[in-house]
Design a protein around this motif. Structure first.
Motif, mmCIF file in Angstrom:
data_model
loop_
_atom_site.group_PDB
_atom_site.id
_atom_site.type_symbol
_atom_site.label_atom_id
_atom_site.label_comp_id
_atom_site.label_asym_id
_atom_site.label_seq_id
_atom_site.Cartn_x
_atom_site.Cartn_y
_atom_site.Cartn_z
ATOM 1 N N UNK A 1 -8.014 10.792 4.629
ATOM 2 C CA UNK A 1 -7.771 11.840 5.627
ATOM 3 C C UNK A 1 -6.357 11.692 6.178
ATOM 4 N N UNK A 2 -5.644 12.790 6.441
ATOM 5 C CA UNK A 2 -4.270 12.684 6.948
ATOM 6 C C UNK A 2 -4.132 11.810 8.191
ATOM 7 N N UNK A 3 -5.147 11.796 9.034
ATOM 8 C CA UNK A 3 -5.056 10.987 10.259
ATOM 9 C C UNK A 3 -5.100 9.493 9.955
ATOM 10 N N UNK A 4 -5.425 9.114 8.721
ATOM 11 C CA UNK A 4 -5.458 7.705 8.340
ATOM 12 C C UNK A 4 -4.244 7.273 7.522
ATOM 13 N N UNK B 1 -10.945 21.014 -0.272
ATOM 14 C CA UNK B 1 -11.611 22.275 0.035
ATOM 15 C C UNK B 1 -10.811 23.126 1.010
ATOM 16 N N UNK B 2 -9.965 22.485 1.847
ATOM 17 C CA UNK B 2 -9.169 23.238 2.810
ATOM 18 C C UNK B 2 -7.873 23.766 2.209
ATOM 19 N N UNK B 3 -7.633 23.503 0.923
ATOM 20 C CA UNK B 3 -6.446 24.020 0.257
ATOM 21 C C UNK B 3 -5.180 23.229 0.500
ATOM 22 N N UNK B 4 -5.258 22.176 1.302
ATOM 23 C CA UNK B 4 -4.082 21.371 1.591
ATOM 24 C C UNK B 4 -3.845 20.341 0.477
ATOM 25 N N UNK B 5 -2.628 19.820 0.346
ATOM 26 C CA UNK B 5 -2.408 18.692 -0.560
ATOM 27 C C UNK B 5 -3.239 17.494 -0.131
ATOM 28 N N UNK B 6 -3.266 16.478 -0.970
ATOM 29 C CA UNK B 6 -4.049 15.285 -0.640
ATOM 30 C C UNK B 6 -3.210 14.028 -0.800
ATOM 31 N N UNK B 7 -3.581 13.010 -0.036
ATOM 32 C CA UNK B 7 -2.974 11.695 -0.156
ATOM 33 C C UNK B 7 -3.993 10.724 -0.707
ATOM 34 N N UNK C 1 0.829 -1.190 0.000
ATOM 35 C CA UNK C 1 0.000 0.000 0.000
ATOM 36 C C UNK C 1 0.869 1.248 0.000
ATOM 37 N N UNK C 2 0.451 2.240 -0.771
ATOM 38 C CA UNK C 2 1.182 3.498 -0.886
ATOM 39 C C UNK C 2 0.200 4.651 -0.846
ATOM 40 N N UNK C 3 0.744 5.846 -0.738
ATOM 41 C CA UNK C 3 -0.056 7.069 -0.771
ATOM 42 C C UNK C 3 0.544 7.981 -1.829
ATOM 43 N N UNK C 4 -0.223 8.264 -2.870
ATOM 44 C CA UNK C 4 0.204 9.236 -3.874
ATOM 45 C C UNK C 4 -0.004 10.637 -3.312
ATOM 46 N N UNK C 5 0.980 11.497 -3.491
ATOM 47 C CA UNK C 5 0.980 12.821 -2.860
ATOM 48 C C UNK C 5 0.787 13.880 -3.941
ATOM 49 N N UNK C 6 -0.331 14.571 -3.905
ATOM 50 C CA UNK C 6 -0.654 15.510 -4.975
ATOM 51 C C UNK C 6 -1.367 16.743 -4.453
ATOM 52 N N UNK C 7 -1.295 17.786 -5.260
ATOM 53 C CA UNK C 7 -1.995 19.030 -4.923
ATOM 54 C C UNK C 7 -3.409 19.043 -5.484
ATOM 55 N N UNK C 8 -3.592 18.448 -6.661
ATOM 56 C CA UNK C 8 -4.896 18.434 -7.307
ATOM 57 C C UNK C 8 -4.872 17.394 -8.427
ATOM 58 N N UNK C 9 -6.035 17.081 -8.957
ATOM 59 C CA UNK C 9 -6.108 16.222 -10.130
ATOM 60 C C UNK C 9 -7.186 16.762 -11.056
ATOM 61 N N UNK C 10 -7.260 16.221 -12.258
ATOM 62 C CA UNK C 10 -8.081 16.812 -13.305
ATOM 63 C C UNK C 10 -9.038 15.783 -13.892
#
Length: 251
Positions: free
Chosen positions: A180-183, A124-130, A98-107
């Motif tokens: 979610x970052x906590x996960x 929506x909070x403007x943070x990057x996403x995993x 298992x991995x987490x792709x680290x990105x700012x946005x997708x299209x």
């Protein structure tokens, strides 16, 4: 589905959420299948590492470079409904890669105007996403290079307030799994049952979207499309799996 995205360059976020730095190697401003992007994964010693990996999973049994290129153009997204059975995905899934792709946005393309218009989706909070992903290693038979690659996991998103707006009318709506970052740590250490339970459509209010019709330049030609090897240690409980060449569908 997700065919291209912006890899994050927010190093302070990766340190705060995962305790790791982003790779020093360059990657394109937007990643398409075959190009590199940062992912987080277990380092084989109980910790986490962040490395570049090729978008579009190349199964370990792929025969040659040409086959790797062709397969990687079809394996950038793995459906959670079939990830445990499809030959391209079942080994990394069962071996808990298992991995987490680290990105700012997708299209994604919106057809609300009657034609495809590119939209940007972000938190929506403007943070990057995993994004929940699986990874594999493949050895290039031409060069001996060990290539790390990954696929983002997707779920049905029919009726979702954001992800239900994309793709052609009548097509099934799909979404990547935004963790979610906590996960993050839970995902990287999950067993297959726990991982499947975590594969859910993003909660309401997590994502926002806006038109982004002007594409940024694609990857600079001299940027690496491949990525360094992932840790040598296998995931806990890993067992070798052979490829069943009679399987009618790999993806």
């Amino acid at each position: 589905m997700c065919t291209h995205f912006s890899p994050t360059r927010n190093g302070s976020w990766t340190r705060a959420t995962l305790g790791v730095d982003l790779p020093s190697q360059p990657c394109p401003p937007e990643t398409y299948p075959g190009y590199a992007a940062p992912i987080a994964l277990k380092d084989g010693q109980g910790g986490v590492q962040c490395t570049l990996a090729r978008f579009g999973l190349i199964p370990h049994w792929t025969q040659d470079t040409q086959a790797a290129t062709q397969i990687g153009r079809k394996t950038y997204n793995a459906r959670t409904e079939t990830v445990a059975e499809k030959p391209s995905y079942r080994t990394p899934w069962r071996q808990r890669r298992f991995a987490i792709a680290l990105l700012d946005d997708f299209f994604e393309p919106s057809w609300e105007t009657g034609r495809a218009v590119r939209w940007r989706i972000q938190r929506a909070d403007g943070q990057p996403m995993g994004v929940a992903s699986i990874w594999d290693r493949w050895t290039d038979t031409d060069t001996g290079e060990i290539v790390t690659s990954f696929s983002m996991l997707t779920v049905n998103a029919d009726g979702h307030p954001v992800m239900g707006r994309f793709h052609r009318p009548g097509d099934e709506k799909r979404s990547v799994v935004v963790l979610p970052p906590e996960q993050f740590q839970i995902w990287l250490s999950a067993d297959v049952n726990e991982a499947m339970q975590m594969c859910a459509v993003p909660a309401g209010g997590t994502l926002t979207a806006e038109p982004a019709p002007q594409a940024r330049p694609r990857a600079v030609q001299n940027l690496p499309k491949t990525a360094p090897a992932a840790p040598a240690a296998e995931a806990p409980g890993a067992t070798p799996t052979t490829h069943n060449s009679s399987q009618p569908s790999l993806f």
